[in-house]
Write an enzyme that holds these catalytic residues in place. Structure first.
Site, PDB file in Angstrom:
ATOM      1  N   LEU A  97       0.824  -1.207   0.000  1.00 22.39           N
ATOM      2  CA  LEU A  97       0.000   0.000   0.000  1.00 22.39           C
ATOM      3  C   LEU A  97       0.860   1.259   0.000  1.00 22.39           C
ATOM      4  O   LEU A  97       0.515   2.251  -0.612  1.00 22.39           O
ATOM      5  CB  LEU A  97      -0.922   0.023   1.228  1.00 22.39           C
ATOM      6  N   HIS A 135      -1.965   7.147   7.724  1.00 21.87           N
ATOM      7  CA  HIS A 135      -1.121   6.243   8.519  1.00 21.87           C
ATOM      8  C   HIS A 135       0.362   6.492   8.221  1.00 21.87           C
ATOM      9  O   HIS A 135       1.175   6.625   9.144  1.00 21.87           O
ATOM     10  CB  HIS A 135      -1.521   4.801   8.182  1.00 21.87           C
ATOM     11  N   GLU A 136       0.704   6.595   6.955  1.00 25.10           N
ATOM     12  CA  GLU A 136       2.119   6.757   6.594  1.00 25.10           C
ATOM     13  C   GLU A 136       2.655   8.128   6.993  1.00 25.10           C
ATOM     14  O   GLU A 136       3.804   8.251   7.401  1.00 25.10           O
ATOM     15  CB  GLU A 136       2.311   6.518   5.089  1.00 25.10           C
ATOM     16  N   HIS A 166       3.725   7.957  10.506  1.00 28.97           N
ATOM     17  CA  HIS A 166       5.105   7.464  10.655  1.00 28.97           C
ATOM     18  C   HIS A 166       6.111   8.557  10.315  1.00 28.97           C
ATOM     19  O   HIS A 166       7.094   8.768  11.034  1.00 28.97           O
ATOM     20  CB  HIS A 166       5.357   6.279   9.718  1.00 28.97           C
ATOM     21  N   ASP A 180       3.943   2.187  22.013  1.00 24.82           N
ATOM     22  CA  ASP A 180       4.529   3.246  21.195  1.00 24.82           C
ATOM     23  C   ASP A 180       5.206   4.330  22.029  1.00 24.82           C
ATOM     24  O   ASP A 180       5.687   5.314  21.479  1.00 24.82           O
ATOM     25  CB  ASP A 180       3.451   3.867  20.296  1.00 24.82           C
ATOM     26  N   THR A 183      -1.958   6.391  24.478  1.00 21.38           N
ATOM     27  CA  THR A 183      -2.366   5.467  23.420  1.00 21.38           C
ATOM     28  C   THR A 183      -2.598   4.096  24.043  1.00 21.38           C
ATOM     29  O   THR A 183      -1.666   3.502  24.569  1.00 21.38           O
ATOM     30  CB  THR A 183      -1.272   5.343  22.342  1.00 21.38           C
ATOM     31  N   ASP A 218     -10.046   1.287   6.527  1.00 18.02           N
ATOM     32  CA  ASP A 218     -10.212   2.740   6.620  1.00 18.02           C
ATOM     33  C   ASP A 218     -11.448   3.163   7.402  1.00 18.02           C
ATOM     34  O   ASP A 218     -11.420   4.141   8.145  1.00 18.02           O
ATOM     35  CB  ASP A 218     -10.291   3.349   5.215  1.00 18.02           C
TER      36      ASP A 218
END
Ligand SMILES: [Zn+2]
Length: 377
Positions: free
Chosen positions: A162, A202-203, A206, A225, A230, A263
Site C-alpha cells: 500500500l 497512517h504513513e 510514521h 509506542d 495510546t 479505513d
C-alpha cells in the site's frame, strides 16, 4: 546513507480480507519529551506538500483525486472525520485535533508559482520497490527540498504494497517522504476497504514520528509506542469490529490511525500522538513549517522580527504587558521577561536556545494571552 522504510503491505494469504501489514525498522525515533503544556500552546502548522505522480495511461490519478486525498489528510489530522463520535468512552475523549494541515505547495523550490503536482508518464509497469522512483535520471522524479516540502510519490507497485514512509531520522535525504501505491491514493479509487485516503494518513503518521500502538514487539502488553495515552495493544487489528481483539485493557480499542484496521474504522490520533507529531516537526523537520513563516509574524499589537531568526530577534508591543515567556515546542519554559510598564521592546538573544520552533507567550494586562511562534534556524 541509511534508509529506513515503513512498509505497508497487503498479504495474500487471506484473500477474503486482505490485511494491512506494516514492516518497519524499529526504534526509529525516540518519543520526544512531551510536556502537557505543549498542548495548550500548540498552534496550527501548515505543511507544504508536493505530489509526484509516476503513472501509465491506465493508472492516471486526476487532479481531483489528489485534492481529495489532501482533503482527507486534513480531515483526519484536524479531527473532522465523524467516526470518532462512534467510539465509546473512555476513548472518545482521547481523540485529538493534531493542529497540522497540509496544502499543495504554491511556490516551487525555484520560487515560481506551482500547483504542487508533478507528473511523469511511463510505459508499462516498472513497479519496483526500489530507489529509482526518487531519481529523475533513473526514471523517477527528484524530490523537492525534503527539508521544506513533504514529498509524496504516487507510483505503481506490487498490489501487496500500500505504501511506505521514511523516518524522521532520514529528514533531508533525497528519499525522505512518503510513497503510496497508486491504487490506494486518493478516495474512492481503492477497493472499499481502503478508499477513505487513510493509507496516506497512517504513513504520514510514521513520517511525523509515530509508531504502531503495539510498539516493536507483538503478542505482549508491556512495550508500546511510548505514548502514555495510546491504549496498549498486543498487535494489529485487521478487521472491524475485530474478530481477534488485541486490546490489553479489556475494552476493545481499534480506532487508531496507526493500527491496521480498514479505513472505515480508523478514527483518531490521541493527544500524545498529536503532540509527538508536533514535536517531530519542531525537532526533526523544523523547516517544513517554514511556509507558516513566510511573512513576519506580526499582529497589530505584537511584532517579532526577523522570523525565522538565527541569532536574535526584536520583540515589540504596543500596550503594556505583564510578561513574555519563551517555551520550546514541547512546553519547557526557557525564559521569562517582565517588562516595565513603559517598555515596548525586548531584544531576545537566541544563543544557546534549541533550534526549531520556539513559542512566545505574551501575558497581557487584561488577563488574556497572545501566542506567537518563532523559528530558530
Ligand atoms: Zn505502519
Amino acid at each position: 546513507m541509511r534508509f529506513q522504510f515503513f512498509l505497508l503491505m497487503l498479504v495474500f494469504f487471506n484473500l477474503k480480507a486482505q490485511p494491512r501489514q506494516c514492516l518497519y525498522d524499529a526504534s526509529f525515533v525516540p518519543v520526544i519529551d512531551l510536556h502537557r503544556e505543549a498542548l495548550t500552546f500548540r498552534s496550527l502548522v501548515t505543511v507544504p506538500v508536493v505530489v509526484h505522480v509516476i503513472s501509465t495511461t491506465e493508472t492516471e490519478v486526476s487532479d481531483f483525486q489528489i485534492h481529495a486525498q489532501i482533503h482527507a489528510l486534513n480531515r483526519d489530522f484536524r479531527k473532522r472525520g465523524k467516526e470518532w463520535l462512534l467510539m465509546p468512552q473512555p476513548f472518545r475523549e482521547l481523540a485529538a485535533d493534531a493542529y497540522i494541515e497540509f496544502e499543495l505547495a504554491s511556490v516551487a523550490p525555484n520560487g515560481l508559482p506551482t500547483l504542487g503536482i508533478n507528473r511523469k508518464k511511463i510505459n508499462g509497469n516498472n513497479a519496483v520497490l526500489n530507489d529509482d522512483i526518487f531519481y529523475a535520471e533513473r526514471g523517477g522524479i527528484d524530490a523537492w527540498d525534503t527539508n521544506r516540502y513533504l514529498n509524496i510519490w504516487v507510483v505503481e507497485m506490487h498490489e501487496a504494497l500500500l505504501g511506505y514512509a521514511s523516518s524522521p531520522n532520514d529528514a533531508g535525504l533525497p528519499t525522505d517522504g512518503v510513497v503510496i501505491n497508486i491504487n490506494y491514493f486518493g478516495t474512492s479509487r481503492a477497493e472499499s476497504t481502503y478508499q477513505l485516503g487513510r493509507t496516506l494518513v497512517h504513513e504520514v503518521g510514521h513520517y511525523l514520528g509515530l509508531s504502531h500502538p503495539w510498539g516493536d514487539i507483538k503478542n505482549e502488553c508491556e512495550e508500546d509506542d511510548g505514548l502514555e495515552d495510546t491504549p496498549i495493544l498486543r498487535g494489529p487489528h485487521y478487521s472491524c469490529p475485530p474478530t481477534d481483539d488485541q486490546s490489553c485493557n479489556g475494552i476493545p480499542y481499534y480506532w487508531n490511525f496507526m493500527d491496521y484496521t480498514p479505513d472505515c474504522c480508523m478514527a483518531m490520533f490521541t493527544h500524545m500522538q498529536a503532540a509527538q507529531m508536533q514535536a517531530t516537526l519542531s525537532y526533526y523537520r523544523p523547516q517544513l513549517s517554514i511556509a507558516s513563516f513566510d511573512e513576519p509574524l506580526q499582529t497589530a499589537q505584537f511584532a517579532v522580527v526577523p522570523n525565522p531568526a538565527k541569532s536574535a530577534v526584536a520583540i515589540s508591543w504596543e500596550d503594556p504587558i505583564k510578561s513574555i515567556e519563551v517555551y520550546t515546542s514541547d512546553g519547557r519554559m526557557i525564559r521569562t521577561f517582565h517588562p516595565d510598564s513603559s517598555d515596548r521592546y525586548w531584544s531576545l538573544c537566541l544563543s544557546g536556545y534549541p533550534k526549531g520552533i520556539l513559542i512566545l507567550v505574551f501575558h497581557r494586562n487584561n488577563g488574556l494571552r497572545t501566542v506567537q511562534k518563532l523559528l530558530h534556524l
